[in-house]
Design an enzyme around this catalytic site. Structure first.
Site, mmCIF file in Angstrom:
data_model
loop_
_atom_site.group_PDB
_atom_site.id
_atom_site.type_symbol
_atom_site.label_atom_id
_atom_site.label_comp_id
_atom_site.label_asym_id
_atom_site.label_seq_id
_atom_site.Cartn_x
_atom_site.Cartn_y
_atom_site.Cartn_z
ATOM 1 N N SER A 27 0.487 -1.247 -0.086
ATOM 2 C CA SER A 27 -0.345 -0.145 -0.135
ATOM 3 C C SER A 27 1.169 1.219 0.064
ATOM 4 O O SER A 27 1.864 1.734 0.162
ATOM 5 C CB SER A 27 -1.061 -0.279 1.277
HETATM 6 N N1 SAH Z 1 0.179 -5.343 4.321
HETATM 7 C C1 SAH Z 1 0.678 -5.472 3.173
HETATM 8 C C2 SAH Z 1 -0.065 -5.042 2.047
HETATM 9 C C3 SAH Z 1 -0.106 -6.515 1.384
HETATM 10 S S1 SAH Z 1 -1.639 -5.933 -0.761
HETATM 11 C C4 SAH Z 1 1.994 -4.095 3.033
HETATM 12 O O1 SAH Z 1 3.334 -4.137 3.966
HETATM 13 O O2 SAH Z 1 1.045 -3.032 2.223
HETATM 14 C C5 SAH Z 1 -2.468 -7.464 -0.250
HETATM 15 C C6 SAH Z 1 -2.772 -8.829 0.569
HETATM 16 O O3 SAH Z 1 -3.752 -9.221 0.699
HETATM 17 C C7 SAH Z 1 -1.208 -9.724 -0.786
HETATM 18 O O4 SAH Z 1 -0.398 -9.478 -0.843
HETATM 19 C C8 SAH Z 1 -2.262 -10.454 -1.056
HETATM 20 O O5 SAH Z 1 -1.894 -12.161 -1.698
HETATM 21 C C9 SAH Z 1 -3.234 -11.019 0.084
HETATM 22 N N2 SAH Z 1 -4.309 -11.900 0.574
HETATM 23 C C10 SAH Z 1 -5.563 -11.376 -0.456
HETATM 24 N N3 SAH Z 1 -6.465 -12.212 0.303
HETATM 25 C C11 SAH Z 1 -5.571 -13.106 1.257
HETATM 26 C C12 SAH Z 1 -6.553 -13.616 2.389
HETATM 27 N N4 SAH Z 1 -8.159 -13.869 1.953
HETATM 28 N N5 SAH Z 1 -5.868 -13.644 3.197
HETATM 29 C C13 SAH Z 1 -5.286 -13.428 3.484
HETATM 30 N N6 SAH Z 1 -3.960 -12.784 2.513
HETATM 31 C C14 SAH Z 1 -4.938 -12.147 1.471
#
Ligand code: SAH
Length: 222
Positions: free
Chosen positions: A73
């Site tokens: 993000s």
């Molecule tokens: N928290 C991160 C953002 C990652 S983007 C940061 O540091 O900014 C969102 C993430 O959610 C992706 O890596 C995606 O693979 C994960 N994701 C999507 N659906 C999910 C689910 N049901 N359970 C766990 N992770 C999930």
């Protein structure tokens, strides 16, 4: 980029994030991003949580691709979500969507324990390596569908969901402690709203829509 240049760039990012936050202050606890949060942003080396080739761009205020069609993000969005969560030092926090671990490291700087779940195995493995390198021992991570929460570690004082859902997953609402807060992008993909869900001591839920956002969808195993 030498380390001190990364540090300078990071402090610049913190100023930009704090300035942007002025526009959302009505929604933020205390009307601003507090010093604890800004200091966590100033300390966590975002460049160590992005793919190597993107390090020079780690402190621009934008999302960055991390592979598998995912992004980490935008720093302002991470700050807004964390500010809305109002994380306390004694909190047990669940993060759904670890990505490469940046936001988990930020949360770890603010609370007692972070449990984070990532559905993509490769990302979860890289995140673990990043978190270990940065010394985040209070972050427990696992691979799985985070929309089901982590019952063995519940209840959670705070829940952060980094992917968008049509509706708040019932398991997460169940695992939110009384007095708890959850921040989650909700609604159809083309019109998601960053939403703060608060659970009162008597279990009553209240949702407050904060601002329009665009997040990748919360996936599930079928
Ligand atoms: N928290 C991160 C953002 C990652 S983007 C940061 O540091 O900014 C969102 C993430 O959610 C992706 O890596 C995606 O693979 C994960 N994701 C999507 N659906 C999910 C689910 N049901 N359970 C766990 N992770 C999930």
């Amino acid at each position: 980029m030498p380390t001190d240049e990364f540090t300078q760039a990071r402090l610049h990012m913190v100023r930009i994030v704090a300035a942007y936050a002025e526009q959302t202050r009505a929604a933020l606890p205390g009307g601003r991003l507090d010093e604890r949060l800004l200091s966590a942003f100033a300390r966590v080396p975002r460049h160590e949580f992005v793919p190597d080739e993107l390090r020079p761009h780690a402190y621009a205020d934008g999302p960055l691709p991390i592979g598998f069609d995912k992004t980490i993000s935008q720093p302002f969005m991470a700050a807004l979500m964390t500010g809305l969560l109002d994380v306390g030092a004694d909190h047990n926090v669940l993060e759904v969507g670890t990505g490469l671990g940046y936001h988990a490291a930020l949360l770890a700087a603010l609370c007692r324990r972070v449990c984070t779940i990532e559905i993509i195995e490769e990302l979860a493995a890289q995140a673990r390596a990043n978190l270990d390198r940065f010394g985040c021992e209070s972050v427990e991570s696992r691979i799985g569908d985070g929309s089901r929460g982590w019952p063995e570690r519940a209840p959670f004082d705070r829940i952060l969901v980094a992917a968008g859902a049509e509706e708040a997953p019932p398991a997460l609402l169940d695992q939110l402690a009384p007095g708890g807060r959850m921040v989650i992008p909700l609604g159809p993909v083309e019109s998601q709203l960053m939403t703060l869900v608060e659970k009162a001591e008597d279990g009553t839920l209240r949702a407050t829509e904060i601002m329009p956002v665009r997040f990748a969808v919360l996936e599930s195993y079928h």
